[in-house]
Design a protein around this motif. Structure first.
Motif, mmCIF file in Angstrom:
data_model
loop_
_atom_site.group_PDB
_atom_site.id
_atom_site.type_symbol
_atom_site.label_atom_id
_atom_site.label_comp_id
_atom_site.label_asym_id
_atom_site.label_seq_id
_atom_site.Cartn_x
_atom_site.Cartn_y
_atom_site.Cartn_z
ATOM 1 N N MET A 1 101.030 11.615 64.649
ATOM 2 C CA MET A 1 100.749 11.650 66.065
ATOM 3 C C MET A 1 99.274 12.016 66.265
ATOM 4 O O MET A 1 98.805 13.019 65.759
ATOM 5 C CB MET A 1 101.641 12.696 66.735
ATOM 6 N N ASP A 2 98.571 11.171 66.958
ATOM 7 C CA ASP A 2 97.153 11.386 67.218
ATOM 8 C C ASP A 2 96.982 12.087 68.572
ATOM 9 O O ASP A 2 97.148 11.474 69.627
ATOM 10 C CB ASP A 2 96.420 10.049 67.204
ATOM 11 N N VAL A 3 96.661 13.372 68.513
ATOM 12 C CA VAL A 3 96.524 14.174 69.735
ATOM 13 C C VAL A 3 95.399 13.641 70.608
ATOM 14 O O VAL A 3 95.517 13.589 71.834
ATOM 15 C CB VAL A 3 96.286 15.663 69.376
ATOM 16 N N ARG A 4 94.348 13.217 69.992
ATOM 17 C CA ARG A 4 93.196 12.688 70.744
ATOM 18 C C ARG A 4 93.590 11.467 71.584
ATOM 19 O O ARG A 4 93.211 11.333 72.733
ATOM 20 C CB ARG A 4 92.088 12.343 69.770
ATOM 21 N N ARG A 5 94.387 10.584 70.997
ATOM 22 C CA ARG A 5 94.836 9.393 71.708
ATOM 23 C C ARG A 5 95.769 9.769 72.859
ATOM 24 O O ARG A 5 95.689 9.193 73.954
ATOM 25 C CB ARG A 5 95.535 8.440 70.743
ATOM 26 N N ILE A 6 96.622 10.748 72.654
ATOM 27 C CA ILE A 6 97.542 11.190 73.696
ATOM 28 C C ILE A 6 96.776 11.795 74.868
ATOM 29 O O ILE A 6 97.059 11.491 76.032
ATOM 30 C CB ILE A 6 98.568 12.198 73.131
#
Length: 100
Positions: A1-6
């Protein structure tokens, strides 16, 4: 899971943009009213809200929406000059809206 993308996707939602626009509209309305009361009718007519998305070139590609209050030529009234008094319209409007 990419936090930056979220976080990027969350910041681009219509709800975030609506809230930014609502806050900027409140500040613009307060600044227009204050300028009109001070007799600065031309400045009052020039105040508007601009919306867009920052390009994200410096924040490692993170693009954020913005809504800002723009008043062309307001600098001389904001800070004052030898010919113009210091009104600080934008500052007073922003502080009045944020204190609610």
């Amino acid at each position: 899971m990419d936090v930056r993308r979220i976080v990027q996707q969350a910041s681009q939602t219509p709800a975030v943009r609506r809230r930014l626009r609502a806050r900027a509209t409140q500040v613009a309305a307060r600044a227009k009213a204050t300028a009109a009361r001070q007799g600065l009718r031309q400045l009052s007519a020039d105040i508007r809200v601009e919306e867009g998305t920052r390009p994200g070139t410096k924040a490692q590609g993170f693009q954020r929406p913005y809504a800002r209050v723009v008043a062309p030529g307001a600098a001389k009234y904001e800070r004052g000059t030898s010919r113009f008094d210091k009104y600080r319209l934008m500052l007073r409007a922003a502080r009045a809206v944020s204190s609610r």
